[in-house]
Design a protein around this motif. Structure first.
Motif, short mmCIF file in Angstrom:
data_model
loop_
_atom_site.label_atom_id
_atom_site.label_comp_id
_atom_site.label_asym_id
_atom_site.label_seq_id
_atom_site.Cartn_x
_atom_site.Cartn_y
_atom_site.Cartn_z
N GLY A 178 -15.96 169.08 100.29
CA GLY A 178 -17.01 169.80 100.99
C GLY A 178 -17.17 169.33 102.41
O GLY A 178 -17.08 168.13 102.70
N ALA A 179 -17.43 170.28 103.32
CA ALA A 179 -17.54 169.93 104.74
C ALA A 179 -18.69 168.97 104.99
O ALA A 179 -18.61 168.07 105.82
CB ALA A 179 -17.72 171.20 105.57
N ARG A 180 -19.80 169.13 104.25
CA ARG A 180 -20.97 168.26 104.43
C ARG A 180 -20.95 167.18 103.35
O ARG A 180 -20.85 167.49 102.17
CB ARG A 180 -22.24 169.09 104.33
N PRO A 181 -21.02 165.89 103.73
CA PRO A 181 -21.03 164.83 102.71
C PRO A 181 -22.15 165.02 101.70
O PRO A 181 -23.25 165.46 102.04
CB PRO A 181 -21.23 163.55 103.54
N ALA A 182 -21.87 164.66 100.43
CA ALA A 182 -22.84 164.88 99.37
C ALA A 182 -24.09 164.03 99.56
O ALA A 182 -25.19 164.46 99.19
CB ALA A 182 -22.19 164.58 98.02
N ASN A 183 -23.96 162.85 100.13
CA ASN A 183 -25.09 161.95 100.32
C ASN A 183 -24.71 160.91 101.36
O ASN A 183 -23.55 160.85 101.79
CB ASN A 183 -25.49 161.30 98.99
N PRO A 184 -25.65 160.08 101.81
CA PRO A 184 -25.32 159.08 102.84
C PRO A 184 -24.20 158.14 102.43
O PRO A 184 -23.40 157.73 103.28
CB PRO A 184 -26.65 158.33 103.02
N HIS A 185 -24.12 157.77 101.14
CA HIS A 185 -23.04 156.88 100.72
C HIS A 185 -21.68 157.54 100.92
O HIS A 185 -20.73 156.88 101.38
CB HIS A 185 -23.23 156.51 99.25
N ARG A 186 -21.58 158.81 100.58
CA ARG A 186 -20.32 159.52 100.79
C ARG A 186 -19.99 159.64 102.28
O ARG A 186 -18.83 159.61 102.67
CB ARG A 186 -20.38 160.90 100.14
N ALA A 187 -21.01 159.79 103.11
CA ALA A 187 -20.78 159.85 104.55
C ALA A 187 -20.18 158.54 105.06
O ALA A 187 -19.24 158.53 105.86
CB ALA A 187 -22.08 160.16 105.29
N VAL A 188 -20.72 157.42 104.55
CA VAL A 188 -20.19 156.11 104.96
C VAL A 188 -18.75 155.95 104.48
O VAL A 188 -17.90 155.43 105.20
CB VAL A 188 -21.09 154.99 104.40
N VAL A 189 -18.47 156.41 103.27
CA VAL A 189 -17.10 156.32 102.74
C VAL A 189 -16.14 157.09 103.63
O VAL A 189 -15.05 156.62 103.97
CB VAL A 189 -17.05 156.84 101.29
N ARG A 190 -16.53 158.30 104.02
CA ARG A 190 -15.66 159.11 104.89
C ARG A 190 -15.44 158.43 106.24
O ARG A 190 -14.33 158.41 106.76
CB ARG A 190 -16.27 160.49 105.09
N LEU A 191 -16.50 157.88 106.81
CA LEU A 191 -16.37 157.23 108.11
C LEU A 191 -15.50 155.98 108.02
O LEU A 191 -14.72 155.70 108.94
CB LEU A 191 -17.76 156.89 108.65
N CYS A 192 -15.61 155.24 106.94
CA CYS A 192 -14.76 154.06 106.75
C CYS A 192 -13.30 154.47 106.59
O CYS A 192 -12.39 153.82 107.13
CB CYS A 192 -15.22 153.26 105.55
N ALA A 193 -13.08 155.56 105.84
CA ALA A 193 -11.70 156.06 105.69
C ALA A 193 -11.15 156.49 107.05
O ALA A 193 -9.98 156.24 107.37
CB ALA A 193 -11.68 157.23 104.71
N THR A 323 -23.48 162.55 111.67
CA THR A 323 -22.96 162.59 110.30
C THR A 323 -23.92 161.89 109.34
O THR A 323 -24.26 162.42 108.27
CB THR A 323 -21.58 161.93 110.22
N LEU A 324 -24.40 160.70 109.70
CA LEU A 324 -25.29 159.95 108.82
C LEU A 324 -26.67 160.61 108.71
O LEU A 324 -27.26 160.65 107.62
CB LEU A 324 -25.43 158.51 109.33
N VAL A 325 -27.18 161.12 109.82
CA VAL A 325 -28.51 161.76 109.79
C VAL A 325 -28.47 163.02 108.94
O VAL A 325 -29.36 163.26 108.11
CB VAL A 325 -28.99 162.06 111.23
N VAL A 326 -27.45 163.86 109.15
CA VAL A 326 -27.37 165.09 108.37
C VAL A 326 -27.21 164.78 106.89
O VAL A 326 -27.82 165.43 106.02
CB VAL A 326 -26.22 165.98 108.88
N ALA A 327 -26.39 163.78 106.57
CA ALA A 327 -26.20 163.41 105.17
C ALA A 327 -27.49 162.91 104.54
O ALA A 327 -27.72 163.09 103.34
CB ALA A 327 -25.12 162.34 105.05
N ARG A 328 -28.37 162.30 105.34
CA ARG A 328 -29.63 161.78 104.80
C ARG A 328 -30.69 162.87 104.63
O ARG A 328 -31.42 162.88 103.64
CB ARG A 328 -30.16 160.67 105.71
N ILE A 329 -30.78 163.79 105.62
CA ILE A 329 -31.87 164.77 105.55
C ILE A 329 -31.50 166.00 104.73
O ILE A 329 -32.38 166.72 104.26
CB ILE A 329 -32.29 165.21 106.96
N ALA A 330 -30.19 166.25 104.57
CA ALA A 330 -29.79 167.41 103.79
C ALA A 330 -30.03 167.13 102.31
O ALA A 330 -30.07 165.98 101.86
CB ALA A 330 -28.31 167.73 104.03
#
Length: 348
Positions: A178-193, A323-330
């Motif tokens: 999915g284009a939008r990370p499911a949650n903040p943890h997934r956003a961090v995983v994507r950014l680390c990758a 990325t982190l803000v959207v993952a948190r508020i969405a």
């Protein structure tokens, strides 16, 4: 059979799919228009050039050069040839015109490492001027392109490859879950990758351009860190666009980095030869920032690299934050782990 075909057509080409096809068509037309608009008629415009001449003639010569039809030159008076060479080394000018006080043969100093087409343009500009004065000039290349970088384009292609890799890996990560990370943890995983990919991409690009082709000299360490920054900046910003706008963000990334960024990057034609629009946006988009910095690393002792790194750092910070803000508020999506991947054994 006819009804069956119409049903398959409606089912296979949904309104959403049709809209996406039209969006791709628009991006394709935009790329064609942007590339042809930037390259179809390269015209010199206020190319910075240092000019030195005997004192009585210097001021009049600079005024004459700055008043040429179409304003192809931005001539700047300097007292000595050494001053002109320092300005070339600091990337303040693209060349220098040295008028001889002893005979009728002057010298034009160019820097092919900053873009061979600008040096060619300077030769074309000064030739009729010298002919009119019944003088001649010789050409000296103060920053000749490396043997593996004959046209001075390797830096452009290296930067473009890094930028393309950055936004493509962001698209790949978004396509898988999915284009939008499911949650903040997934956003961090994507950014680390993305960070790990950027480090490997920076090293690989520097090794290919330098070790394999000899196109960028012996600058592995500088190109590695800068390439990693460029990839991460492009990738994180593309990831932020996807997080904020969904699939539309992918199109925005392509628009920014390819449709607008590629023609304005200063590869084949540096900024003084581009039309005003592309000349204005190029220094602020990742392909142009990358091209300029790589040339600075390879030919000009890192001059200009700091500015490019600072702007790219802004792209990276903005990408991280959005990325982190959207993952948190969405609204978070439920992450379903298949039983075979569960850490807790299933109850018998």
């Amino acid at each position: 059979m006819k009804a069956g075909f119409l049903h398959e057509l409606r089912d296979g080409v949904t309104p959403r799919a049709g809209a996406l096809v039209l969006a791709v068509l628009a991006l394709q037309f935009g790329f064609i228009a942007s590339s042809i608009g930037a390259f179809h008629e390269p015209t010199p415009h206020r190319i910075p050039v240092a000019v030195t001449a005997p004192a009585p003639a210097l001021s009049a010569l600079v005024t004459q050069l700055n008043r040429l039809p179409g304003e192809p030159l931005d001539a700047r008076a300097v007292p000595t040839e050494e001053s002109a060479r320092r300005m070339i080394n600091r990337r303040e000018v693209y060349g220098a015109f040295v008028v001889s006080a002893d005979d009728a043969t002057d010298r034009l100093i160019i820097a092919s490492g900053a873009g061979a087409s600008v040096g060619q343009a300077l030769v074309q500009i000064f030739t009729p001027i010298e002919d009119q004065q019944e003088r001649a000039f010789t050409t000296e290349d103060a920053k000749p392109a490396l043997l593996g970088d004959a046209r001075g384009l390797s830096g452009f292609y290296l930067a473009l490859g890094w930028v393309v890799g950055g936004y493509l890996v962001a698209i790949a990560l978004g396509t898988s879950k999915g284009a939008r990370p499911a949650n903040p943890h997934r956003a961090v995983v994507r950014l680390c990758a993305l960070l790990l990919y950027s480090i490997l991409s920076g090293l690989g690009g520097a090794l290919i351009a330098g070790g394999l082709f000899g196109a960028v000299g012996d600058h592995l360490a500088q190109l590695w860190w800068f390439g990693a920054l460029l990839v991460f900046a492009a990738g994180s910003f593309a990831m932020a666009l996807q997080a904020a706008f969904g699939f539309v963000g992918t199109g925005l990334a392509v628009l920014l980095f390819v449709v607008l960024g590629n023609p304005s990057a200063g590869g084949a034609y540096p900024a003084p030869l581009l039309p005003p629009f592309w000349r204005a946006i190029g220094p602020w988009l990742p392909p142009g920032l990358g091209t300029d910095a790589i040339r600075g690393i390879v030919y000009f002792d890192d001059v200009g690299v700091g500015r490019s790194a600072l702007v790219l750092g802004g792209y990276a910070v903005a990408g991280l934050a959005v990325t982190l803000v959207v993952a948190r508020i969405a609204r978070p999506r439920q992450v379903v782990i298949p039983p075979s991947q569960s850490l807790v054994p299933a109850a018998r």
